[in-house]
Design a protein around this motif. Structure first.
Motif, PDB file in Angstrom:
ATOM      1  N   LEU A  35     -50.095 -15.396  15.808  1.00 10.03           N
ATOM      2  CA  LEU A  35     -49.005 -15.615  14.875  1.00 10.03           C
ATOM      3  C   LEU A  35     -48.119 -16.765  15.353  1.00 10.03           C
ATOM      4  O   LEU A  35     -48.171 -17.161  16.510  1.00 10.03           O
ATOM      5  N   ALA A  36     -47.283 -17.245  14.466  1.00 17.83           N
ATOM      6  CA  ALA A  36     -46.286 -18.243  14.861  1.00 17.83           C
ATOM      7  C   ALA A  36     -45.281 -17.585  15.803  1.00 17.83           C
ATOM      8  O   ALA A  36     -45.103 -16.359  15.792  1.00 17.83           O
ATOM      9  N   LYS A  37     -44.608 -18.391  16.600  1.00 15.82           N
ATOM     10  CA  LYS A  37     -43.682 -17.856  17.598  1.00 15.82           C
ATOM     11  C   LYS A  37     -42.566 -17.008  17.006  1.00 15.82           C
ATOM     12  O   LYS A  37     -42.063 -16.103  17.660  1.00 15.82           O
ATOM     13  N   THR A  38     -42.176 -17.295  15.787  1.00 16.72           N
ATOM     14  CA  THR A  38     -41.039 -16.583  15.196  1.00 16.72           C
ATOM     15  C   THR A  38     -41.422 -15.457  14.248  1.00 16.72           C
ATOM     16  O   THR A  38     -40.556 -14.726  13.769  1.00 16.72           O
ATOM     17  N   THR A  39     -42.690 -15.258  13.995  1.00 18.77           N
ATOM     18  CA  THR A  39     -43.133 -14.296  12.983  1.00 18.77           C
ATOM     19  C   THR A  39     -42.725 -12.856  13.281  1.00 18.77           C
ATOM     20  O   THR A  39     -42.323 -12.124  12.374  1.00 18.77           O
ATOM     21  N   LEU A  40     -42.806 -12.427  14.520  1.00 17.37           N
ATOM     22  CA  LEU A  40     -42.516 -11.028  14.839  1.00 17.37           C
ATOM     23  C   LEU A  40     -41.056 -10.662  14.629  1.00 17.37           C
ATOM     24  O   LEU A  40     -40.728  -9.487  14.485  1.00 17.37           O
ATOM     25  N   ARG A  41     -40.182 -11.644  14.580  1.00 19.36           N
ATOM     26  CA  ARG A  41     -38.767 -11.355  14.296  1.00 19.36           C
ATOM     27  C   ARG A  41     -38.601 -10.671  12.946  1.00 19.36           C
ATOM     28  O   ARG A  41     -37.633  -9.957  12.728  1.00 19.36           O
ATOM     29  N   ASN A  42     -39.540 -10.913  12.040  1.00 20.02           N
ATOM     30  CA  ASN A  42     -39.469 -10.298  10.713  1.00 20.02           C
ATOM     31  C   ASN A  42     -39.440  -8.780  10.784  1.00 20.02           C
ATOM     32  O   ASN A  42     -38.861  -8.118   9.921  1.00 20.02           O
ATOM     33  N   ALA A  43     -40.044  -8.216  11.807  1.00 17.52           N
ATOM     34  CA  ALA A  43     -40.087  -6.760  11.938  1.00 17.52           C
ATOM     35  C   ALA A  43     -38.698  -6.155  12.128  1.00 17.52           C
ATOM     36  O   ALA A  43     -38.493  -4.978  11.847  1.00 17.52           O
ATOM     37  N   PHE A  44     -37.746  -6.948  12.579  1.00 17.08           N
ATOM     38  CA  PHE A  44     -36.389  -6.441  12.760  1.00 17.08           C
ATOM     39  C   PHE A  44     -35.640  -6.315  11.440  1.00 17.08           C
ATOM     40  O   PHE A  44     -34.692  -5.551  11.338  1.00 17.08           O
ATOM     41  N   ASP A  45     -36.050  -7.073  10.439  1.00 11.56           N
ATOM     42  CA  ASP A  45     -35.304  -7.128   9.177  1.00 11.56           C
ATOM     43  C   ASP A  45     -35.946  -6.389   8.016  1.00 11.56           C
ATOM     44  O   ASP A  45     -35.262  -6.025   7.066  1.00 11.56           O
ATOM     45  N   LYS A  46     -37.263  -6.220   8.076  1.00 14.70           N
ATOM     46  CA  LYS A  46     -37.959  -5.603   6.951  1.00 14.70           C
ATOM     47  C   LYS A  46     -39.256  -4.972   7.432  1.00 14.70           C
ATOM     48  O   LYS A  46     -39.713  -5.246   8.542  1.00 14.70           O
ATOM     49  N   SER A  47     -39.831  -4.164   6.586  1.00 20.08           N
ATOM     50  CA  SER A  47     -41.091  -3.526   6.929  1.00 20.08           C
ATOM     51  C   SER A  47     -42.175  -4.585   7.120  1.00 20.08           C
ATOM     52  O   SER A  47     -42.384  -5.448   6.274  1.00 20.08           O
ATOM     53  N   TYR A  48     -42.818  -4.545   8.265  1.00 25.58           N
ATOM     54  CA  TYR A  48     -43.890  -5.474   8.617  1.00 25.58           C
ATOM     55  C   TYR A  48     -44.832  -4.693   9.531  1.00 25.58           C
ATOM     56  O   TYR A  48     -44.762  -4.810  10.755  1.00 25.58           O
ATOM     57  N   PRO A  49     -45.684  -3.831   8.937  1.00 28.38           N
ATOM     58  CA  PRO A  49     -46.511  -2.917   9.736  1.00 28.38           C
ATOM     59  C   PRO A  49     -47.305  -3.576  10.865  1.00 28.38           C
ATOM     60  O   PRO A  49     -47.355  -3.027  11.978  1.00 28.38           O
ATOM     61  N   ARG A  50     -47.907  -4.719  10.604  1.00 31.90           N
ATOM     62  CA  ARG A  50     -48.688  -5.363  11.676  1.00 31.90           C
ATOM     63  C   ARG A  50     -47.775  -5.746  12.836  1.00 31.90           C
ATOM     64  O   ARG A  50     -48.084  -5.491  13.997  1.00 31.90           O
ATOM     65  N   GLY A  51     -46.650  -6.353  12.538  1.00 26.25           N
ATOM     66  CA  GLY A  51     -45.710  -6.754  13.582  1.00 26.25           C
ATOM     67  C   GLY A  51     -45.118  -5.569  14.307  1.00 26.25           C
ATOM     68  O   GLY A  51     -44.952  -5.587  15.535  1.00 26.25           O
ATOM     69  N   GLU A  52     -44.804  -4.522  13.566  1.00 24.08           N
ATOM     70  CA  GLU A  52     -44.256  -3.313  14.167  1.00 24.08           C
ATOM     71  C   GLU A  52     -45.243  -2.717  15.163  1.00 24.08           C
ATOM     72  O   GLU A  52     -44.857  -2.289  16.250  1.00 24.08           O
ATOM     73  N   LEU A  53     -46.514  -2.709  14.808  1.00 25.77           N
ATOM     74  CA  LEU A  53     -47.534  -2.165  15.698  1.00 25.77           C
ATOM     75  C   LEU A  53     -47.692  -3.016  16.958  1.00 25.77           C
ATOM     76  O   LEU A  53     -47.804  -2.480  18.066  1.00 25.77           O
ATOM     77  N   ILE A  54     -47.667  -4.317  16.807  1.00 27.49           N
ATOM     78  CA  ILE A  54     -47.779  -5.215  17.964  1.00 27.49           C
ATOM     79  C   ILE A  54     -46.626  -4.968  18.934  1.00 27.49           C
ATOM     80  O   ILE A  54     -46.827  -4.841  20.145  1.00 27.49           O
ATOM     81  N   ILE A  55     -45.422  -4.902  18.408  1.00 26.72           N
ATOM     82  CA  ILE A  55     -44.243  -4.683  19.243  1.00 26.72           C
ATOM     83  C   ILE A  55     -44.302  -3.298  19.891  1.00 26.72           C
ATOM     84  O   ILE A  55     -44.060  -3.161  21.094  1.00 26.72           O
ATOM     85  N   LYS A  57     -46.863  -1.333  20.572  1.00 23.58           N
ATOM     86  CA  LYS A  57     -47.878  -1.244  21.632  1.00 23.58           C
ATOM     87  C   LYS A  57     -47.390  -1.918  22.912  1.00 23.58           C
ATOM     88  O   LYS A  57     -47.657  -1.434  24.011  1.00 23.58           O
ATOM     89  N   ALA A  58     -46.692  -3.019  22.763  1.00 22.19           N
ATOM     90  CA  ALA A  58     -46.223  -3.774  23.929  1.00 22.19           C
ATOM     91  C   ALA A  58     -45.214  -2.989  24.751  1.00 22.19           C
ATOM     92  O   ALA A  58     -45.103  -3.195  25.966  1.00 22.19           O
ATOM     93  N   ILE A  59     -44.479  -2.066  24.108  1.00 22.10           N
ATOM     94  CA  ILE A  59     -43.492  -1.274  24.856  1.00 22.10           C
ATOM     95  C   ILE A  59     -43.894   0.203  24.940  1.00 22.10           C
ATOM     96  O   ILE A  59     -43.069   1.067  25.201  1.00 22.10           O
ATOM     97  N   ASP A  60     -45.183   0.450  24.738  1.00 25.04           N
ATOM     98  CA  ASP A  60     -45.751   1.794  24.893  1.00 25.04           C
ATOM     99  C   ASP A  60     -45.063   2.848  24.025  1.00 25.04           C
ATOM    100  O   ASP A  60     -44.739   3.932  24.485  1.00 25.04           O
ATOM    101  N   LYS A  61     -44.843   2.493  22.780  1.00 28.02           N
ATOM    102  CA  LYS A  61     -44.246   3.424  21.826  1.00 28.02           C
ATOM    103  C   LYS A  61     -45.050   3.396  20.540  1.00 28.02           C
ATOM    104  O   LYS A  61     -45.898   2.549  20.334  1.00 28.02           O
ATOM    105  N   ASP A  62     -44.748   4.320  19.678  1.00 29.47           N
ATOM    106  CA  ASP A  62     -45.320   4.362  18.343  1.00 29.47           C
ATOM    107  C   ASP A  62     -44.312   3.701  17.403  1.00 29.47           C
ATOM    108  O   ASP A  62     -43.107   3.886  17.591  1.00 29.47           O
ATOM    109  N   PRO A  63     -44.768   2.947  16.408  1.00 31.24           N
ATOM    110  CA  PRO A  63     -43.814   2.331  15.484  1.00 31.24           C
ATOM    111  C   PRO A  63     -42.840   3.338  14.867  1.00 31.24           C
ATOM    112  O   PRO A  63     -41.680   3.022  14.634  1.00 31.24           O
ATOM    113  N   LYS A  64     -43.292   4.575  14.645  1.00 32.67           N
ATOM    114  CA  LYS A  64     -42.430   5.614  14.085  1.00 32.67           C
ATOM    115  C   LYS A  64     -41.245   5.935  14.988  1.00 32.67           C
ATOM    116  O   LYS A  64     -40.201   6.359  14.521  1.00 32.67           O
TER     117      LYS A  64
END
Length: 73
Positions: A35-55, A57-64
């Motif tokens: 992804l582009a360097k700034t794409t994952l920031r979208n997960a902070f503002d709106k539903s973005y399931p792919r980005g939420e999952l990436i984040i 997994k990186a911190i050993d949590k479930d998106p829920k």
């Protein structure tokens, strides 16, 4: 994983801190996942399931657990 006991979404600063503890940033995660360097920031503002999952997994949590408001049972 334990659910976020407050029922509130994690604060973006807390998510970023968890990433930093692991030597990661949103930009690094984005690039590693094609992804582009700034794409994952979208997960902070709106539903973005792919980005939420990436984040999550990186911190050993479930998106829920990070965004319970987006994953109501």
């Amino acid at each position: 994983m334990l659910k976020n006991e407050s029922g509130k979404d994690m604060h973006p600063a807390d998510i970023k801190a968890e990433l930093e503890k692991r030597g990661l940033t949103l930009a690094i995660l984005g690039v590693r996942n094609g992804l582009a360097k700034t794409t994952l920031r979208n997960a902070f503002d709106k539903s973005y399931p792919r980005g939420e999952l990436i984040i999550a997994k990186a911190i050993d949590k479930d998106p829920k657990d990070i965004w319970p408001s987006r994953y109501k049972d």
